[in-house]
Design a protein around this motif. Structure first.
Motif, PDB file in Angstrom:
ATOM      1  N   ILE A  75      34.439   6.124 -15.363  1.00 35.88           N
ATOM      2  CA  ILE A  75      35.083   7.266 -14.738  1.00 35.88           C
ATOM      3  C   ILE A  75      36.370   6.886 -14.034  1.00 35.88           C
ATOM      4  O   ILE A  75      36.898   7.653 -13.250  1.00 35.88           O
ATOM      5  CB  ILE A  75      34.124   7.919 -13.726  1.00 35.88           C
ATOM      6  N   GLN A  77      39.431   6.242 -15.320  1.00 40.39           N
ATOM      7  CA  GLN A  77      40.619   6.899 -15.831  1.00 40.39           C
ATOM      8  C   GLN A  77      40.210   8.056 -16.733  1.00 40.39           C
ATOM      9  O   GLN A  77      40.320   8.013 -17.947  1.00 40.39           O
ATOM     10  CB  GLN A  77      41.499   5.902 -16.589  1.00 40.39           C
ATOM     11  N   PRO A  78      39.678   9.121 -16.144  1.00 39.11           N
ATOM     12  CA  PRO A  78      39.127  10.207 -16.942  1.00 39.11           C
ATOM     13  C   PRO A  78      40.219  11.052 -17.581  1.00 39.11           C
ATOM     14  O   PRO A  78      41.357  11.086 -17.140  1.00 39.11           O
ATOM     15  CB  PRO A  78      38.357  11.037 -15.908  1.00 39.11           C
ATOM     16  N   LEU A  80      41.671  14.500 -17.848  1.00 40.52           N
ATOM     17  CA  LEU A  80      41.607  15.631 -16.939  1.00 40.52           C
ATOM     18  C   LEU A  80      41.389  16.932 -17.701  1.00 40.52           C
ATOM     19  O   LEU A  80      42.098  17.221 -18.657  1.00 40.52           O
ATOM     20  CB  LEU A  80      42.900  15.728 -16.127  1.00 40.52           C
ATOM     21  N   MET A  84      41.261  20.407 -13.003  1.00 35.10           N
ATOM     22  CA  MET A  84      41.011  19.162 -12.286  1.00 35.10           C
ATOM     23  C   MET A  84      42.231  18.791 -11.457  1.00 35.10           C
ATOM     24  O   MET A  84      43.359  18.825 -11.937  1.00 35.10           O
ATOM     25  CB  MET A  84      40.689  18.040 -13.272  1.00 35.10           C
ATOM     26  N   ASP A  86      44.521  16.142  -9.793  1.00 36.87           N
ATOM     27  CA  ASP A  86      44.794  14.755 -10.144  1.00 36.87           C
ATOM     28  C   ASP A  86      45.262  13.952  -8.928  1.00 36.87           C
ATOM     29  O   ASP A  86      46.415  14.012  -8.527  1.00 36.87           O
ATOM     30  CB  ASP A  86      45.862  14.703 -11.254  1.00 36.87           C
ATOM     31  N   ASN A  88      44.560  10.670  -9.223  1.00 39.72           N
ATOM     32  CA  ASN A  88      44.377   9.399  -9.915  1.00 39.72           C
ATOM     33  C   ASN A  88      45.712   8.822 -10.353  1.00 39.72           C
ATOM     34  O   ASN A  88      46.019   7.659 -10.102  1.00 39.72           O
ATOM     35  CB  ASN A  88      43.442   9.609 -11.119  1.00 39.72           C
ATOM     36  N   VAL A 386      33.365   8.719  -6.385  1.00 32.96           N
ATOM     37  CA  VAL A 386      34.228   9.218  -7.454  1.00 32.96           C
ATOM     38  C   VAL A 386      33.503  10.277  -8.288  1.00 32.96           C
ATOM     39  O   VAL A 386      34.091  11.303  -8.653  1.00 32.96           O
ATOM     40  CB  VAL A 386      34.726   8.054  -8.335  1.00 32.96           C
ATOM     41  N   MET A 390      34.535  14.162  -8.751  1.00 34.53           N
ATOM     42  CA  MET A 390      34.737  14.775 -10.063  1.00 34.53           C
ATOM     43  C   MET A 390      34.002  16.103 -10.151  1.00 34.53           C
ATOM     44  O   MET A 390      34.514  17.079 -10.719  1.00 34.53           O
ATOM     45  CB  MET A 390      34.271  13.838 -11.173  1.00 34.53           C
ATOM     46  N   ASN A 393      35.953  18.707  -8.871  1.00 33.44           N
ATOM     47  CA  ASN A 393      37.208  18.865  -9.620  1.00 33.44           C
ATOM     48  C   ASN A 393      38.374  18.078  -9.026  1.00 33.44           C
ATOM     49  O   ASN A 393      39.528  18.514  -9.068  1.00 33.44           O
ATOM     50  CB  ASN A 393      37.608  20.340  -9.755  1.00 33.44           C
ATOM     51  N   SER A 395      40.024  14.176  -9.232  1.00 29.66           N
ATOM     52  CA  SER A 395      40.013  12.898  -9.936  1.00 29.66           C
ATOM     53  C   SER A 395      40.676  11.818  -9.097  1.00 29.66           C
ATOM     54  O   SER A 395      41.833  11.963  -8.687  1.00 29.66           O
ATOM     55  CB  SER A 395      40.747  13.022 -11.279  1.00 29.66           C
ATOM     56  N   SER A 397      40.535   7.159  -8.489  1.00 31.37           N
ATOM     57  CA  SER A 397      40.171   5.924  -9.173  1.00 31.37           C
ATOM     58  C   SER A 397      39.402   4.991  -8.248  1.00 31.37           C
ATOM     59  O   SER A 397      39.716   4.882  -7.056  1.00 31.37           O
ATOM     60  CB  SER A 397      41.434   5.204  -9.661  1.00 31.37           C
TER      61      SER A 397
END
Length: 440
Positions: A75, A77-78, A80, A84, A86, A88, A386, A390, A393, A395, A397
């Motif tokens: 998880i 580097q998902p 998106l 979501m 971001d 990350n 993390v 998620m 919603n 993200s 790292s």
């Protein structure tokens, strides 16, 4: 059962799954078997598996057992999905940048040089464009000229060119214990051995680097002296001089990653200024201007230029001529300097907001950077945080993509530059609440 031992068991399973010692599809012992094997209560064994499932590492199937999920299920580097938030990856963009692009393209279209952009360019870039970049870098404290500059397709391409031209598979490269993940990917593809240097509060442990060079045949050191990703350090002049002395003493090539250097106001001179004969300086405009503007630069000693040009030819032939022309026009007319100043101010605003909301937690970062490193409270597991974010919603790292050691710290990196200030404020409050919910 002491909490430390219980968490150690979770960590050991997690490490074995990530390393492949427990491959995808493996069935783990039943809850009762685990309790008997480890001498723990059944409820504790169930809790171990519950936490592993919350981390996205295993799946419990009623009536069948607990199975290891694929390593690609990670998880860090998902991809998106719509909606979501971001935190990350950073892709900061100021409100006026779209209009700047329209205007810049119109001006380029009216240029008498337009036809030349339809043809192949010199591998290292056209001489006048290299001169413009040299002037830009000189304003940052890197004294160089056009003959030492090569144009590449972004800083990541610049790092790849440097590694492919100057290092061989199996070579040992000294790196910080936490580094930019793109260099880890590059090292894996090029079969380089990354050996971590322990970290101190304000930079790498250079005494440990000296000892490493005495015990191993180290070929290069990868460094981010001016605004380290992910820690936000700016190495002092004394640290830089010590690093240069070690490199000279042990004949190391220094790969200086300056992708985020523009964020720091009046930093010490780049390593490439202190040791131009052994430093490959790599930077670009993706972070300072726009991620879609894939124009980067390498500054290297003259004896290495031909080797670097050969790799540019093999990988891209030359940078995209239209984008390079646009980038150089923006450097020349002051647009780049203006945008960099505005983004430094924007980053400072976002950092201040993050530090206020996360006050009381242990974080590390530069006051003008678009990211913040957040060490989690003792016994709090990054994977669980993390995964919980998620589900909300958001993200972020874990430390795993950045870590070059076997046991990444339980921390998260927060990218602050890809969302509006209102969304950032709301998201950071959720981050704080999720951490509180997962702290014991």
């Amino acid at each position: 059962m002491p909490r430390a031992r219980y968490k150690h068991l979770v960590d050991q399973f997690a490490a074995d799954i990530r390393s492949g010692d427990l491959p995808a599809g493996s069935q783990l012992p039943t809850h009762r078997q685990l309790a008997a094997q480890k001498g723990i209560a059944l409820v504790t064994a169930s809790r171990v598996y519950k936490e592993l499932e919350e981390m996205g590492l295993v799946s419990g199937e009623t009536g069948r057992g607990t199975f290891v999920l694929s390593a690609s299920h990670g998880i860090d580097q998902p991809t998106l999905h719509e909606g979501m938030i971001d935190l990350n990856f950073n892709s900061p963009s100021l409100p006026n940048q779209t209009e700047l692009l329209r205007s810049g393209l119109r001006q380029l279209a009216l240029s008498g040089d337009l036809e030349a952009l339809l043809h192949y360019q010199p591998h290292a870039g056209r001489k006048h464009e290299r001169a413009i970049v040299a002037g830009h870098l000189t304003s940052r404290g890197l004294n160089t000229d056009a003959d030492n500059v090569l144009l590449v397709s972004g800083a990541q391409h610049g790092l790849a060119v440097a590694a492919m031209a100057l290092l061989n598979p199996g070579d040992v490269v000294a790196v910080d214990a936490l580094i930019y993940p793109g260099f880890k990917v590059l090292a894996d593809l090029h079969k380089l051995e990354l050996v971590p240097i322990p970290m101190r509060e304000a930079g790498p442990d250079l005494d440990a680097l000296e000892q490493l060079c005495q015990s191993r045949h180290v070929r290069a050191v990868y460094a981010m002296p001016t605004l380290h990703n992910p820690m936000g350090w700016v190495m002092s002049l004394a640290q830089r001089e010590k690093l240069v002395a070690i490199a000279r003493r042990h004949s190391l090539t220094i790969i200086e990653d300056a992708a985020y250097a523009f964020h720091a106001d009046t930093p010490p001179p780049p390593l490439a200024t202190l040791a131009p004969e052994c430093t490959i300086y790599v930077s670009g405009l993706s972070k300072s201007i726009a991620t879609g503007l894939r124009v980067g630069f390498i500054v290297a000693p003259i004896p290495l230029i031909a080797k670097l040009e050969r790799i540019i030819r093999a990988t891209t032939w030359n940078t995209p001529a239209v984008m390079t022309a646009l980038a150089c026009r923006w450097i020349d007319d002051g647009t780049v300097a203006k945008l960099e100043a505005q983004k430094r101010q924007d980053a400072m605003t976002r950092q201040s907001l993050a530090r206020t909301i996360l006050s009381g937690l242990h974080f590390t970062g530069h006051p003008a950077a678009y990211f913040l490193w957040l060490n989690l409270p003792e016994e709090t597991r990054a994977d669980q945080v993390v995964m919980a974010l998620m589900k909300a919603n958001i993200s972020v790292s874990t430390a795993e993509p950045f870590a070059t050691t076997d046991n990444p710290p339980h921390a998260i990196r927060l990218a602050l530059g890809s969302v509006s200030l209102e969304t950032l404020e709301r998201s950071l409050k959720t981050v704080r609440q999720v951490i509180a919910d997962h702290s014991y």
